[in-house]
Design a protein around this motif. Structure first.
Motif, PDB file in Angstrom:
ATOM      1  N   ILE A 175     -11.032   0.422  -5.585  1.00  0.00           N
ATOM      2  CA  ILE A 175     -10.034   1.347  -5.047  1.00  0.00           C
ATOM      3  C   ILE A 175      -9.916   2.574  -5.943  1.00  0.00           C
ATOM      4  O   ILE A 175      -9.849   3.713  -5.464  1.00  0.00           O
ATOM      5  N   ASN A 179     -10.677   6.422  -4.974  1.00  0.00           N
ATOM      6  CA  ASN A 179      -9.566   7.362  -5.078  1.00  0.00           C
ATOM      7  C   ASN A 179      -9.936   8.569  -5.930  1.00  0.00           C
ATOM      8  O   ASN A 179      -9.532   9.704  -5.637  1.00  0.00           O
ATOM      9  N   SER A 286      -0.470   6.130  -3.793  1.00  0.00           N
ATOM     10  CA  SER A 286      -1.422   6.705  -2.841  1.00  0.00           C
ATOM     11  C   SER A 286      -2.256   5.656  -2.127  1.00  0.00           C
ATOM     12  O   SER A 286      -2.884   5.951  -1.103  1.00  0.00           O
ATOM     13  N   GLU A 287      -2.251   4.418  -2.645  1.00  0.00           N
ATOM     14  CA  GLU A 287      -3.103   3.369  -2.066  1.00  0.00           C
ATOM     15  C   GLU A 287      -2.313   2.094  -1.769  1.00  0.00           C
ATOM     16  O   GLU A 287      -2.874   0.998  -1.764  1.00  0.00           O
ATOM     17  N   ARG A 290      -3.619  -0.630   0.766  1.00  0.00           N
ATOM     18  CA  ARG A 290      -4.768  -1.444   0.343  1.00  0.00           C
ATOM     19  C   ARG A 290      -4.372  -2.423  -0.753  1.00  0.00           C
ATOM     20  O   ARG A 290      -4.768  -3.593  -0.729  1.00  0.00           O
TER      21      ARG A 290
END
Length: 324
Positions: A175, A179, A286-287, A290
């Protein structure tokens, strides 16, 4: 309070333990969540002298202290703040202290623990309890390693990247790589369900042990000696092999032509400096969708023996011990 004891030989019991009494400069933390970590498996097998658990999130309960009532994570390396490493910002590499919370000081598989005040990281209100522990190993350890080598292999100038080991840190690395801007990320792992998870996040699978393809950046997260040795062979000239996964056993390296006849970087990183924490928070923000997929169980302390067995068997990705 309730606390877990790791006896060794895959045996864990839960029972009453004395409440910790914070010394000067320490804060009492009521634990809310502690994430299970693969590195604790060695304590599950060999036994632990103190309560394990090092991915810890809770609420400070120290009346009169500035952090009283604050939601905090526990930064596990106890550090002096005064040595050359600490002054340079490398708090995870303190030259004066060698104590790690949850390893040689009581950790978070218990309802309460006393924490040095410099080891408490306040958590923003928009970070849910269930996601907060991921800011430590899953995000912090993985992202720090990638940031460390990024100047050597910047995203726009880098071709294929390989992540070996698709456990929590390996998926965290995947991830973080994506990113930051690495677009062609491959993942290898012997477990089919882990590969499917990586693929659902946009990675391409790479067969474990396959030496037919070369990579400019290899992020080794399994700790397996076979993966480390293969990484030395299949990293491209002037490429980077970064060792994030841990292994206490000796690593015999057999030098061969593929290793001997090229220049390449082999890098080791450990945990993360406290200065990375704001970056880790932004990465989680931001993630979130996930990272949320990694937390596949939450359970009470009396379920810990069975849940740790399932975790060690690879049935779970990132389960959390949860207290009310």
């Amino acid at each position: 309070m309730q606390a877990a004891i790791f006896h060794g030989d895959q045996r864990i019991t839960v029972g009453e333990a004395p409440m910790p009494r914070p010394a000067a400069g320490e804060v009492l933390l009521r634990v809310r969540r502690t994430a299970l970590c693969g590195s604790d498996t060695k304590l599950w097998l060999s036994g632990a002298r103190c309560t394990p658990g090092h991915e810890i999130f809770g609420v400070a309960q120290q009346p009169g202290h500035a952090l009283d009532g604050r939601r905090c994570l526990v930064y596990i390396p106890v550090h002096c703040g005064d040595c050359a490493s600490c002054l340079a910002g490398d708090t995870q590499m303190c030259l004066s202290e060698s104590v790690l919370i949850g390893w040689n000081r009581p950790g978070g598989y218990a309802e309460y623990l006393a924490v040095p005040e410099q080891c408490l990281l306040p958590v923003p209100d928009d970070i849910e309890d269930e996601l907060a522990p991921l800011l430590l190993d899953t995000i912090g350890t993985a992202a720090h390693g990638i940031r460390f080598v990024q100047p050597l292999v910047p995203p726009k100038a880098t071709g294929a990247v390989l992540v070996t080991g698709a456990g929590p840190v390996g998926i965290g690395a995947l991830i973080a790589l994506q990113n930051i801007g690495y677009t062609d990320v491959h993942v290898s792992d012997p477990r089919e369900e882990r590969l499917q998870l990586a693929e659902s996040f946009g990675a391409r699978r790479h067969p474990a042990g396959d030496a037919s393809k070369r990579f400019q950046l290899i992020v080794e997260c399994s700790g397996a000696h076979a993966a480390r040795s293969l990484g030395m062979e299949i990293v491209l000239p002037r490429g980077v092999l970064i060792l994030i996964g841990e292994n206490d056993k000796p690593w015999p390296v057999q030098e061969n032509k593929a290793i001997r006849r090229k220049d390449f970087y082999m890098v080791r990183t450990f945990y993360f400096p406290k200065s990375d924490f704001p970056l880790n928070v932004e990465l989680l923000r931001s993630e979130k969708a996930r990272y949320r997929k990694l937390v596949d169980a939450q359970f009470g302390i009396h379920q810990l023996p069975e849940m740790f067995r399932r975790f060690a068997a690879g049935e779970l990705v990132k389960p959390l011990l949860a207290f009310a």
